[in-house]
Design a protein around this motif. Structure first.
Motif, PDB file in Angstrom:
ATOM      1  N   GLY A  90       0.942  -1.289  -0.072  1.00  0.00           N
ATOM      2  CA  GLY A  90      -0.025   0.042  -0.015  1.00  0.00           C
ATOM      3  C   GLY A  90       0.913   1.300  -0.060  1.00  0.00           C
ATOM      4  N   ALA A  91       0.352   2.391  -0.709  1.00  0.00           N
ATOM      5  CA  ALA A  91       0.876   3.514  -0.802  1.00  0.00           C
ATOM      6  C   ALA A  91       0.068   4.706  -1.000  1.00  0.00           C
ATOM      7  CB  ALA A  91       2.021   3.472  -2.097  1.00  0.00           C
ATOM      8  N   MET A  92       0.536   5.986  -0.551  1.00  0.00           N
ATOM      9  CA  MET A  92      -0.205   7.176  -0.870  1.00  0.00           C
ATOM     10  C   MET A  92      -0.377   7.723  -2.206  1.00  0.00           C
ATOM     11  SD  MET A  92      -2.364   7.237   1.926  1.00  0.00           S
ATOM     12  CE  MET A  92      -2.402   6.707   3.389  1.00  0.00           C
ATOM     13  N   SER A  93      -1.313   8.432  -2.759  1.00  0.00           N
ATOM     14  CA  SER A  93      -1.429   8.995  -3.791  1.00  0.00           C
ATOM     15  C   SER A  93      -0.078  10.378  -3.479  1.00  0.00           C
ATOM     16  CB  SER A  93      -2.589   9.612  -4.411  1.00  0.00           C
ATOM     17  OG  SER A  93      -2.961  10.698  -3.308  1.00  0.00           O
ATOM     18  N   SER A 118       7.522   3.610  -9.323  1.00  0.00           N
ATOM     19  CA  SER A 118       7.441   2.265  -8.886  1.00  0.00           C
ATOM     20  C   SER A 118       6.090   1.965  -8.118  1.00  0.00           C
ATOM     21  CB  SER A 118       8.734   1.791  -8.003  1.00  0.00           C
ATOM     22  OG  SER A 118       9.780   1.649  -8.919  1.00  0.00           O
ATOM     23  N   GLY A 119       5.303   1.289  -8.549  1.00  0.00           N
ATOM     24  CA  GLY A 119       3.993   0.863  -7.791  1.00  0.00           C
ATOM     25  C   GLY A 119       2.872   1.647  -8.210  1.00  0.00           C
ATOM     26  N   SER A 120       2.904   2.828  -9.064  1.00  0.00           N
ATOM     27  CA  SER A 120       1.595   3.512  -9.452  1.00  0.00           C
ATOM     28  C   SER A 120       1.812   4.475 -10.560  1.00  0.00           C
ATOM     29  CB  SER A 120       1.244   4.587  -8.044  1.00  0.00           C
ATOM     30  OG  SER A 120       2.390   5.608  -7.965  1.00  0.00           O
ATOM     31  N   ILE A 121       0.687   4.804 -11.087  1.00  0.00           N
ATOM     32  CA  ILE A 121       0.632   5.967 -12.278  1.00  0.00           C
ATOM     33  C   ILE A 121      -0.467   6.794 -11.787  1.00  0.00           C
ATOM     34  CG2 ILE A 121      -0.610   4.324 -13.626  1.00  0.00           C
ATOM     35  CD1 ILE A 121       0.543   5.564 -16.250  1.00  0.00           C
ATOM     36  N   GLU A 122      -0.120   8.166 -11.860  1.00  0.00           N
ATOM     37  CA  GLU A 122      -1.296   9.185 -11.399  1.00  0.00           C
ATOM     38  C   GLU A 122      -1.219  10.125 -12.766  1.00  0.00           C
ATOM     39  OE1 GLU A 122      -1.314  10.811  -7.469  1.00  0.00           O
ATOM     40  OE2 GLU A 122       0.413  10.058  -7.549  1.00  0.00           O
ATOM     41  N   VAL A 123      -2.434  10.127 -13.347  1.00  0.00           N
ATOM     42  CA  VAL A 123      -2.770  10.967 -14.621  1.00  0.00           C
ATOM     43  C   VAL A 123      -3.644  12.141 -14.264  1.00  0.00           C
ATOM     44  CG1 VAL A 123      -3.293  10.979 -17.090  1.00  0.00           C
ATOM     45  CG2 VAL A 123      -2.521   8.738 -16.054  1.00  0.00           C
ATOM     46  N   ILE A 124      -3.055  13.475 -14.653  1.00  0.00           N
ATOM     47  CA  ILE A 124      -3.932  14.577 -14.409  1.00  0.00           C
ATOM     48  C   ILE A 124      -3.972  15.447 -15.614  1.00  0.00           C
ATOM     49  CG2 ILE A 124      -3.974  16.517 -12.774  1.00  0.00           C
ATOM     50  CD1 ILE A 124      -3.647  14.340 -11.117  1.00  0.00           C
ATOM     51  N   ALA A 125      -5.398  15.595 -15.868  1.00  0.00           N
ATOM     52  CA  ALA A 125      -5.479  16.309 -17.270  1.00  0.00           C
ATOM     53  C   ALA A 125      -6.685  17.284 -17.251  1.00  0.00           C
ATOM     54  CB  ALA A 125      -5.701  15.047 -18.420  1.00  0.00           C
ATOM     55  N   LEU A 152      -3.879   4.499 -10.777  1.00  0.00           N
ATOM     56  CA  LEU A 152      -3.970   3.307 -10.599  1.00  0.00           C
ATOM     57  C   LEU A 152      -2.392   2.562  -9.877  1.00  0.00           C
ATOM     58  CD1 LEU A 152      -4.673   2.531 -14.529  1.00  0.00           C
ATOM     59  CD2 LEU A 152      -6.134   1.512 -12.616  1.00  0.00           C
ATOM     60  N   GLN A 153      -2.531   1.639  -9.377  1.00  0.00           N
ATOM     61  CA  GLN A 153      -1.344   1.122  -8.667  1.00  0.00           C
ATOM     62  C   GLN A 153      -0.826  -0.173  -9.783  1.00  0.00           C
ATOM     63  OE1 GLN A 153      -1.832  -1.311  -5.253  1.00  0.00           O
ATOM     64  NE2 GLN A 153      -3.844  -2.014  -5.900  1.00  0.00           N
ATOM     65  N   HIS A 154       0.421  -0.597 -10.009  1.00  0.00           N
ATOM     66  CA  HIS A 154       0.886  -1.634 -10.813  1.00  0.00           C
ATOM     67  C   HIS A 154       2.080  -1.891 -10.318  1.00  0.00           C
ATOM     68  CE1 HIS A 154       4.572   0.660 -11.948  1.00  0.00           C
ATOM     69  NE2 HIS A 154       3.868   2.118 -12.030  1.00  0.00           N
ATOM     70  N   ARG A 155       2.481  -3.175 -10.780  1.00  0.00           N
ATOM     71  CA  ARG A 155       3.612  -3.996 -10.171  1.00  0.00           C
ATOM     72  C   ARG A 155       4.818  -4.340 -11.077  1.00  0.00           C
ATOM     73  NH1 ARG A 155       2.736  -5.393  -4.696  1.00  0.00           N
ATOM     74  NH2 ARG A 155       3.803  -7.037  -5.154  1.00  0.00           N
ATOM     75  N   LEU A 156       5.195  -3.032 -12.006  1.00  0.00           N
ATOM     76  CA  LEU A 156       6.357  -3.310 -12.933  1.00  0.00           C
ATOM     77  C   LEU A 156       7.626  -3.417 -11.767  1.00  0.00           C
ATOM     78  CD1 LEU A 156       4.123  -2.427 -15.281  1.00  0.00           C
ATOM     79  CD2 LEU A 156       6.118  -1.001 -15.917  1.00  0.00           C
ATOM     80  N   GLN A 157       8.254  -4.274 -12.291  1.00  0.00           N
ATOM     81  CA  GLN A 157       9.556  -4.470 -11.584  1.00  0.00           C
ATOM     82  C   GLN A 157      10.894  -3.571 -12.126  1.00  0.00           C
ATOM     83  OE1 GLN A 157       9.312  -6.300  -8.554  1.00  0.00           O
ATOM     84  NE2 GLN A 157       7.270  -5.514  -8.835  1.00  0.00           N
TER      85      GLN A 157
END
Ligand code: FRU
Length: 441
Positions: free
Chosen positions: A286-289, A399-406, A415-420
């Motif tokens: 778990g992580a915060m925005s 690492s762990g997330s993508i935040e898109v602001i438009a 979204l969270q993601h698990r790309l390593q």
């Protein structure tokens, strides 16, 4: 892989932000935390502090589960005049006591006189009890015109939110109910009511936000804009979505201090109760925005919520570098701020060696993220939002997330993601107007 510029605990489970409060130059963030492991259990309040909303230091657990009572979500205030009897400038946490057998939830308070380092639970707890199983997530703020504390709290299983008032944080009187109308989905959690500036007008309106556990679109963070007269919230808009991704949940704000435009900051948990338990173990979960500054924009006869990433977080990034796609894959640092110019068409995919990928496309004013994870297929999801063609799209990747602001802050997708790995590959068509690599700060 730990996030480079988002907050995550060193170990164990994190979920909702709680008790966001500022005192003597420190931003406090408490949060739902299991001190004993990576699963949702033994809910307590973890704690972190920041001088600037960009750099965080983890602190010891602030409020721990005790006597078969977990510490569920809530808020915190600075009681400048000592109205609750805990002394001037006491930090008072208002939280839900949740019996571990799930049979009973009630509202409690605890006070700290040492800047949130230690709390003493009030011996007269609970301060508000309807003898119900699903009554939780009190959010309290000071209402200057009526000179009293206001609480918004949910009857989760009934999809209802109630307002209460108090002069001492201990005796609470019911005021009114937030209109529910045709809200989609079921199980209301983590309500938030706040006064926000309307851009360019000198006026304010009130935002009511509630999270819906299932059956609502996107993250389930629904909001309406309206008025609040100290007794009653009167909505002036239909329900709208604060975030179109799957993982921006339980957001609440630091109501003070505000920035020069009168904007408070909030943040949300980048997690999701439906998928969290499927994520492979890595010692923490778990992580915060990032914190986002909030305002309202007039749109037609209504209002839209505007979210701008806290400017101190932008200062974490170095100089821009233009990147043309279409020349085969190239390496991309795992923490980057990408930007697509207003009106451009662009398509790109970011992948790791295990075949996980985030495919992003901007076409005709629509932005889409397709998340695919062969290791954790529960994460497979396509999220879309309308972004218009007049404003750039900013993509905060970590690492762990993508935040898109438009859409100038009116369209957000988290979204969270698990790309390593430290670096991934990016390939696609079009031009990313800028790439900022995280500095060593
Ligand atoms: C939302 C929530 C809250 C509750 C807390 C328990 O994520 O379910 O309603 O207080 O989490 O951890």
């Amino acid at each position: 892989m730990r996030p480079r510029y988002h907050y995550a605990p060193t170990a164990n489970w994190l979920s909702d932000p709680n008790g966001l409060v500022w005192q003597d130059g420190e931003w406090h963030m408490f949060y739902q935390y299991n001190p004993f492991g990576e699963d949702w259990c033994h809910m307590s309040w973890g704690h972190a502090v920041s001088p600037d909303l960009a750099h965080w230091q983890e602190m010891p657990v602030a409020l721990a589960e005790e006597d078969q009572t977990m510490i569920f979500s809530g808020s915190a205030v600075i009681d400048h005049v000592g109205s609750a009897g805990f002394g001037n400038d006491a930090m008072v946490a208002i939280y839900t006591g949740a019996r571990t057998d799930r049979a009973h939830q009630f509202q409690c308070i605890a006070a700290s006189n040492d800047r949130g380092r230690t709390f003493v639970k009030h011996p007269g707890n609970p301060v508000l009890d309807r003898t119900m199983a699903d009554f939780r997530d009190p959010n309290v703020f000071w209402h200057e015109p009526s000179r009293r504390w206001i609480m918004v709290v949910v009857l989760s299983d009934e999809n209802r939110a109630l307002l209460y008032a108090s002069t001492d944080l201990k005796a609470w009187a019911e005021l009114s109910e937030i209109p529910t109308d045709d809200a989609p989905g079921h199980l209301w959690e983590c309500p938030y009511l706040v006064e926000l500036p309307v851009e360019g007008s000198g006026e304010t309106r009130w935002l009511f936000k509630v999270d819906v556990l299932s059956g609502a679109p996107g993250s389930g963070a629904l909001y309406r804009v309206g008025t609040f007269d100290g007794e009653r919230f009167e909505p002036q808009t239909a329900w709208q979505l604060a975030d179109h991704g799957d993982e921006f949940y339980a957001a609440i704000g630091w109501n003070d201090p505000r920035d020069r435009s009168g904007r408070p900051a909030w943040l949300g948990w980048m997690g999701n109760h439906a998928v969290q338990k499927h994520l492979p173990r890595q010692g923490w979960r778990g992580a915060m925005s990032l914190p986002r500054r909030l305002s309202l924009r007039m749109a037609g006869d209504g209002f839209l919520l505007v979210q701008e990433i806290e400017p101190t977080c932008r200062a974490l990034f170095g100089n821009p570098e233009a990147m043309s796609l279409g020349q085969g894959p190239r390496p991309l640092a795992a923490s980057a701020l990408l930007s697509v110019r207003a009106g451009d068409t662009c398509h790109f995919a970011i992948c790791d060696d295990a075949g996980r990928n985030l495919s992003c496309s901007l076409r005709a004013g629509q932005f889409q993220v397709d998340r695919r994870d062969p290791v954790t297929p529960q994460l497979d999801r396509t999220s879309t939002m309308a972004v218009g063609v007049d404003a750039p799209v900013s993509i905060w990747l970590d690492s762990g997330s993508i935040e898109v602001i438009a859409g100038g802050g009116t369209a957000c997708l988290t979204l969270q993601h698990r790309l390593q790995g430290e670096a991934w590959a990016i390939r696609g068509e079009g031009r990313l107007d800028a790439l900022y690599l995280a500095s060593k700060a």
